[in-house]
Scaffold this active site. Sequence first.
Site, PDB file in Angstrom:
ATOM      1  N   ASP A   1      37.555  35.913  38.746  1.00  0.00           N
ATOM      2  CA  ASP A   1      36.582  36.425  39.905  1.00  0.00           C
ATOM      3  C   ASP A   1      37.198  37.256  40.970  1.00  0.00           C
ATOM      4  O   ASP A   1      38.432  36.700  41.421  1.00  0.00           O
ATOM      5  CB  ASP A   1      35.703  35.392  40.541  1.00  0.00           C
ATOM      6  CG  ASP A   1      34.303  35.705  40.802  1.00  0.00           C
ATOM      7  OD1 ASP A   1      33.590  36.676  39.892  1.00  0.00           O
ATOM      8  OD2 ASP A   1      33.999  35.671  41.834  1.00  0.00           O
TER       9      ASP A   1
ATOM     10  N   GLY B   1      34.723  50.025  40.103  1.00  0.00           N
ATOM     11  CA  GLY B   1      34.057  49.400  40.996  1.00  0.00           C
ATOM     12  C   GLY B   1      34.649  50.090  42.393  1.00  0.00           C
ATOM     13  O   GLY B   1      34.095  51.167  42.347  1.00  0.00           O
TER      14      GLY B   1
HETATM   15  P1  IMP Z   1      34.658  40.452  39.151  1.00  0.00           P
HETATM   16  O1  IMP Z   1      34.461  39.117  39.631  1.00  0.00           O
HETATM   17  O2  IMP Z   1      36.115  40.616  38.616  1.00  0.00           O
HETATM   18  O3  IMP Z   1      33.723  40.877  38.100  1.00  0.00           O
HETATM   19  O4  IMP Z   1      34.639  41.541  40.271  1.00  0.00           O
HETATM   20  C1  IMP Z   1      33.235  41.577  41.036  1.00  0.00           C
HETATM   21  C2  IMP Z   1      33.266  42.981  41.444  1.00  0.00           C
HETATM   22  O5  IMP Z   1      34.205  43.243  42.117  1.00  0.00           O
HETATM   23  C3  IMP Z   1      33.083  44.046  40.488  1.00  0.00           C
HETATM   24  O6  IMP Z   1      31.627  44.348  40.005  1.00  0.00           O
HETATM   25  C4  IMP Z   1      33.663  45.232  41.200  1.00  0.00           C
HETATM   26  O7  IMP Z   1      32.601  46.062  41.801  1.00  0.00           O
HETATM   27  C5  IMP Z   1      34.766  44.571  42.086  1.00  0.00           C
HETATM   28  N1  IMP Z   1      36.094  44.640  41.506  1.00  0.00           N
HETATM   29  C6  IMP Z   1      36.524  43.687  40.805  1.00  0.00           C
HETATM   30  N2  IMP Z   1      37.777  44.234  40.599  1.00  0.00           N
HETATM   31  C7  IMP Z   1      38.155  45.386  41.041  1.00  0.00           C
HETATM   32  C8  IMP Z   1      39.079  46.407  40.789  1.00  0.00           C
HETATM   33  O8  IMP Z   1      40.264  46.223  40.480  1.00  0.00           O
HETATM   34  N3  IMP Z   1      38.869  47.420  41.585  1.00  0.00           N
HETATM   35  C9  IMP Z   1      37.793  47.943  42.328  1.00  0.00           C
HETATM   36  N4  IMP Z   1      36.684  46.886  42.236  1.00  0.00           N
HETATM   37  C10 IMP Z   1      36.886  45.790  41.615  1.00  0.00           C
END
Ligand code: IMP
Length: 201
Positions: free
Chosen positions: A74, A155
């Site tokens: 996460d 993201g």
């Molecule tokens: P997750 O928990 O890894 O799914 O990340 C949550 C949110 O953070 C994602 O929906 C993205 O908007 C953002 N995010 C996570 N990793 C990245 C990255 O490497 N670059 C840019 N945004 C990120």
Amino acid sequence: MNSKEKPRLVFATNNMHKFKEILHAIGDKVELLNLADIGFKGDIPEDQDTIEGNATQKAFFVYEHFGLNCFADDTGLEIDALQGEPGVFSARYAGESCSFEDNMNKVLSRMTGEKNRKARFRTVIALVEKGNLTIFQGEIQGTILLEKRGTEGFGYDPIFQPEGRQETFAEMSLNDKNTISHRALAVGELLAYFSRQQEEK
Ligand code: IMP
């Protein structure tokens, strides 16, 4: 390393960007499966109020439903001037089923006129093996730009410029981002753990 000794692991994600990034970083050290590989099509619940809590919840979900060792990550973008927001709400900062564009626009709008643009991406990986939990972490410091730059990645990549670099994450190749990113650092911790385990065998 003998391929028979490779740990077999599920990476609990539906996000193919992340799966590819981690597969690339992990190489052939483990046999990595994604949720499609194990026949799971839905969304895993992630309703905790911390990044650590969500990663742990997802990894245990797979372990409990499929009986397979699993890790889940996460990530949050933590912006100092916004008291750590979007943080655990990074995926849905601009509301349920919002796009990456919506999220970036909300950040840029809330940061209008703000001089302190310091931020960091923080990734937590929760690994569940035979019911035992181990946590790994990686973070990268950087700056929130005034406008989006670049088209790679996903993201918040177009508005995040890592410390010591001139490009945003979205202006870097996957390879380049992978050598310095929060997720790569957390994965590095996970791989070091596997290497230690192999040495102990
Ligand atoms: P997750 O928990 O890894 O799914 O990340 C949550 C949110 O953070 C994602 O929906 C993205 O908007 C953002 N995010 C996570 N990793 C990245 C990255 O490497 N670059 C840019 N945004 C990120």
